[in-house]
Design a protein around this motif. Structure first.
Motif, PDB file in Angstrom:
ATOM      1  N   ARG A 531     -29.613  58.541  43.711  1.00  0.00           N
ATOM      2  CA  ARG A 531     -30.772  59.196  43.135  1.00  0.00           C
ATOM      3  C   ARG A 531     -30.294  60.351  42.273  1.00  0.00           C
ATOM      4  N   LEU A 532     -30.834  60.472  41.083  1.00  0.00           N
ATOM      5  CA  LEU A 532     -30.633  61.648  40.243  1.00  0.00           C
ATOM      6  C   LEU A 532     -31.966  62.364  40.130  1.00  0.00           C
ATOM      7  N   ILE A 533     -31.980  63.639  40.481  1.00  0.00           N
ATOM      8  CA  ILE A 533     -33.224  64.401  40.527  1.00  0.00           C
ATOM      9  C   ILE A 533     -33.163  65.521  39.490  1.00  0.00           C
ATOM     10  N   PHE A 534     -34.185  65.576  38.634  1.00  0.00           N
ATOM     11  CA  PHE A 534     -34.257  66.539  37.547  1.00  0.00           C
ATOM     12  C   PHE A 534     -35.393  67.519  37.835  1.00  0.00           C
ATOM     13  N   ALA A 535     -35.056  68.772  38.049  1.00  0.00           N
ATOM     14  CA  ALA A 535     -36.062  69.816  38.249  1.00  0.00           C
ATOM     15  C   ALA A 535     -36.155  70.633  36.964  1.00  0.00           C
ATOM     16  N   VAL A 536     -37.333  70.633  36.336  1.00  0.00           N
ATOM     17  CA  VAL A 536     -37.479  71.188  34.995  1.00  0.00           C
ATOM     18  C   VAL A 536     -38.528  72.298  34.997  1.00  0.00           C
ATOM     19  N   ASN A 537     -38.143  73.449  34.506  1.00  0.00           N
ATOM     20  CA  ASN A 537     -39.046  74.587  34.363  1.00  0.00           C
ATOM     21  C   ASN A 537     -39.470  74.691  32.899  1.00  0.00           C
ATOM     22  N   ASN A 538     -40.710  74.348  32.624  1.00  0.00           N
ATOM     23  CA  ASN A 538     -41.222  74.412  31.252  1.00  0.00           C
ATOM     24  C   ASN A 538     -41.995  75.698  30.996  1.00  0.00           C
ATOM     25  N   THR A 579     -35.917  74.596  54.763  1.00  0.00           N
ATOM     26  CA  THR A 579     -36.621  75.778  54.260  1.00  0.00           C
ATOM     27  C   THR A 579     -36.053  76.291  52.937  1.00  0.00           C
ATOM     28  N   SER A 580     -35.090  75.580  52.380  1.00  0.00           N
ATOM     29  CA  SER A 580     -34.428  76.052  51.159  1.00  0.00           C
ATOM     30  C   SER A 580     -35.378  76.008  49.964  1.00  0.00           C
ATOM     31  N   THR A 581     -35.114  76.879  49.009  1.00  0.00           N
ATOM     32  CA  THR A 581     -35.770  76.828  47.703  1.00  0.00           C
ATOM     33  C   THR A 581     -34.688  76.913  46.628  1.00  0.00           C
ATOM     34  N   ILE A 582     -35.025  76.441  45.457  1.00  0.00           N
ATOM     35  CA  ILE A 582     -34.089  76.591  44.337  1.00  0.00           C
ATOM     36  C   ILE A 582     -34.763  77.398  43.244  1.00  0.00           C
ATOM     37  N   ASN A 583     -33.979  78.215  42.578  1.00  0.00           N
ATOM     38  CA  ASN A 583     -34.457  78.976  41.429  1.00  0.00           C
ATOM     39  C   ASN A 583     -34.137  78.202  40.151  1.00  0.00           C
ATOM     40  N   ILE A 584     -35.050  78.229  39.207  1.00  0.00           N
ATOM     41  CA  ILE A 584     -34.799  77.643  37.899  1.00  0.00           C
ATOM     42  C   ILE A 584     -35.170  78.677  36.842  1.00  0.00           C
ATOM     43  N   GLN A 585     -34.236  78.956  35.961  1.00  0.00           N
ATOM     44  CA  GLN A 585     -34.438  79.951  34.931  1.00  0.00           C
ATOM     45  C   GLN A 585     -35.508  79.485  33.933  1.00  0.00           C
ATOM     46  N   PRO A 586     -36.073  80.411  33.153  1.00  0.00           N
ATOM     47  CA  PRO A 586     -37.105  80.022  32.179  1.00  0.00           C
ATOM     48  C   PRO A 586     -36.603  78.941  31.221  1.00  0.00           C
ATOM     49  N   LEU A 587     -37.476  77.966  30.942  1.00  0.00           N
ATOM     50  CA  LEU A 587     -37.183  76.881  30.002  1.00  0.00           C
ATOM     51  C   LEU A 587     -35.797  76.306  30.266  1.00  0.00           C
ATOM     52  N   SER A 588     -35.581  75.943  31.508  1.00  0.00           N
ATOM     53  CA  SER A 588     -34.280  75.426  31.911  1.00  0.00           C
ATOM     54  C   SER A 588     -34.469  74.315  32.938  1.00  0.00           C
ATOM     55  N   PHE A 589     -33.361  73.816  33.477  1.00  0.00           N
ATOM     56  CA  PHE A 589     -33.429  72.686  34.405  1.00  0.00           C
ATOM     57  C   PHE A 589     -32.215  72.703  35.318  1.00  0.00           C
TER      58      PHE A 589
END
Length: 595
Positions: A531-538, A579-589
């Motif tokens: 599986r490849l998972i893409f988390a995208v912050n628009n 309980t983990s979370t991930i941070n995604i920077q603005p307009l990033s992935f």
């Protein structure tokens, strides 16, 4: 359950042969109305004392849009024939759905209740060229890409890039210029070139053809074109030409004959003429492309026109070994012509790619008897509205893409032509209001999605431009004026697409998480092993996404793909806790891999 929302129809995009052994079957239900669906299936001739024998197989929730859920299953009928129905379960109800309606239990006394796939005939399987699935296209507007032979310059040619493009100016782009820049395209990773029209024409865009059998002199001669195709093929690059068969140009010899001889012309039936004498201003009294009198519509039902155009289609394949045709204004030409066109083209080259320019639902052209694919403008519009313009929210974008995925069979989607912009639209950097981070998100999604992607010349180095003619500026060849960071980024994504089939055109696609508040999406590409998972912050704010939204039931160690400079990916292992979370920077992935 809302029975009126439950829909299935055999053949087309709801029941089709994926290959010579496997069937794909889809069902549509009201969104969030059904908890699970099973396919009831069996051979139509398998009976015993208890009646018709069938099995059940779970269907997968493939996608959802604003109104509906779409379920899919793959089945391999042992004898290539099938009777089937659906068992739907909600929280408080179970239904059997068949061709004859709804039942509380599955009928066994008569299988004519059920939907029928009579026989999986190999000749009926939609077969697009395999090579297209692994192709990354590059669209070239020949007059504006590179001037390699100034001796060919038309009268009044301007110095390269010396002024803004207009509908009438010329800068001298030609085939030798393309040949000179092939190593640039190889470096980028391109393995397909789509040329806008190259045939003799009056305008700088060449969509008003004068002679379909001749190269426009400003581009070179036939031997130069032959050399171009040969040099491209040496580098593993395929060539697709633009076929403008819906209309000709004003100076096309048969139309000039009509203008000269009017009703006595031998070519009067080559066009759609309503009255004589023919007039083209102020408004033409004959059918045209849009209202352009300089582009009279061809009568493709006329046997002479048909023979002429089919000969054109075969000639450029047989004589110059081109690899495909892009069909301009394809939806305004009669279906029967396209059926004969396909036969002629495939006889000349069995794996030639036939691509139609259609901006709307195109299933009538994608039955295996006309086109291999269409230009995927629903994909284009959704991606531009979400990533570039920030015009729609995450849910609306997911709805658009879900519709794209379910509009056609999977084997059509795999060769759909996924463009972000073209000679007909503003450039993506302009659409994104010069925000390069938004452009990078566009490229990430395009190059990791199902289909065959196309890059419009110059976008990869940060060229901007509005609607035609602004989007048709001269290619920028001065390195100091190119965005090399963007070039290296696009190059890396293309390399990932070519080296990792799951990132590219392999596996299946689905959304895992959609957040309108944070304007973010999580999608994955998956197969049986990975599986490849893409988390995208628009959005333009840093966001947090719960890790469980990414990995679902699979917790433990996963790998993150870290993008590094100089075209490389570093894989970093991460221990995932519920309980983990991930941070995604603005307009990033961020990209994660699970094996």
């Amino acid at each position: 359950m809302y029975r009126e929302a439950i829909y299935h129809r055999p053949k087309n995009n709801y029941s089709y042969a994926y290959d010579e052994k496997r069937l794909h079957i889809r069902l549509k239900t009201k969104k969030n109305d059904v908890d699970n669906v099973k396919l009831i299936h069996g051979d139509p001739y398998d009976w015993d004392g208890d009646g018709w024998q069938f099995s059940r197989k779970d269907m997968l929730l493939q996608a959802s849009d604003a109104l509906f859920d779409y379920w899919i299953v793959e089945i391999t009928p042992p004898f290539r024939r099938l009777r089937y129905g659906f068992e739907l379960q909600s929280e408080d109800e179970k239904l059997i759905f068949t061709e004859k309606g709804f039942y509380e239990t599955a009928p066994t006394d008569d299988n004519s209740y059920y939907f029928c796939f009579p026989f999986l005939n190999a000749a009926d399987v939609f077969m697009a060229p395999e090579w297209v699935k692994d192709t990354v296209w590059y669209q070239i507007f020949p007059e504006r890409f590179a001037n390699g032979n100034p001796s060919l310059n038309p009268a009044g040619t301007l110095p390269w890039g010396s002024t803004k493009p207009t509908t009438t100016n010329f800068f001298g782009g030609d085939f030798q210029g393309v040949i000179d820049k092939l190593d640039y395209l190889v470096d980028l990773g391109i393995n397909g070139i789509y040329f806008t029209p190259i045939f003799k024409a009056h305008s700088n865009h060449n969509y008003d053809t004068i002679d379909y059998m001749e190269i426009d002199p400003q581009f070179g001669d036939k031997e130069t074109f032959r050399l171009l195709v040969t040099e491209c093929h040496k580098r593993g690059i395929r060539i697709m030409l633009d076929a403008v068969f819906n209309h000709s140009g004003y100076y096309f010899a048969p139309f000039q004959d009509v203008l000269e001889n009017q009703e006595a012309s031998a070519y009067k039936d080559w066009f759609h003429l309503s009255e004589f004498p023919i007039v083209h201003t102020p408004k033409p009294n004959y059918d045209t492309f849009a209202y352009f009198g300089a582009m009279p519509k061809l009568n493709t039902e006329n046997p002479e026109v048909k023979a002429y155009l089919l000969n054109v289609a075969k000639y450029w394949i047989e004589e110059f070994d081109i690899d495909g045709w892009r069909l301009d204004v394809a939806n305004e030409v009669d279906h029967n012509f396209w059926r004969e066109f396909r036969k002629a083209v495939k006889q000349a080259k069995s794996d030639a790619y036939i691509l139609g320019e259609i901006w709307h639902d195109s299933m009538p052209w994608l039955q295996g008897d006309q086109f291999d694919a269409v230009m995927n403008y629903p994909f284009t519009n959704g991606a531009i509205d979400f990533f570039a313009k920030d015009k729609i929210n995450a849910s609306s974008f997911a709805n658009v893409i879900s519709k794209v995925l379910t509009m056609y069979p999977a084997n059509v989607n795999e060769v759909s032509f996924n463009l972000l912009d073209s000679h007909d639209t503003p450039r993506i950097l302009t659409l994104a209001k010069e925000n390069k981070d938004r452009v990078k998100l566009l490229y990430l999604f395009q190059l990791s999605f199902i289909g065959t992607p196309c890059i419009y010349y110059g976008d990869e180095i940060g060229m901007a431009g509005g609607n035609d003619p602004g989007c048709r500026a001269c290619m920028e060849w001065e390195v100091q004026n190119q965005d090399q960071d963007l070039f290296q980024y696009v190059k890396l994504l293309i390399e990932l697409r070519k080296s990792d089939s799951l990132f590219g055109n392999g596996g299946s696609f689905r959304f895992l998480h959609i957040d309108n508040r944070q304007n973010s999406i999580v999608y994955e590409k998956y197969d049986k092993g990975r599986r490849l998972i893409f988390a995208v912050n628009n959005s333009e704010e840093t966001i947090k996404i719960p890790i469980e939204k990414l990995v679902k039931a699979k917790l433990g160690e996963i790998e993150e793909w870290i993008f590094q400079e100089h075209l490389s990916i570093k894989k970093k292992s991460t221990l995932v806790k519920p309980t983990s979370t991930i941070n995604i920077q603005p307009l990033s992935f961020r990209i994660f891999e699970i094996k």
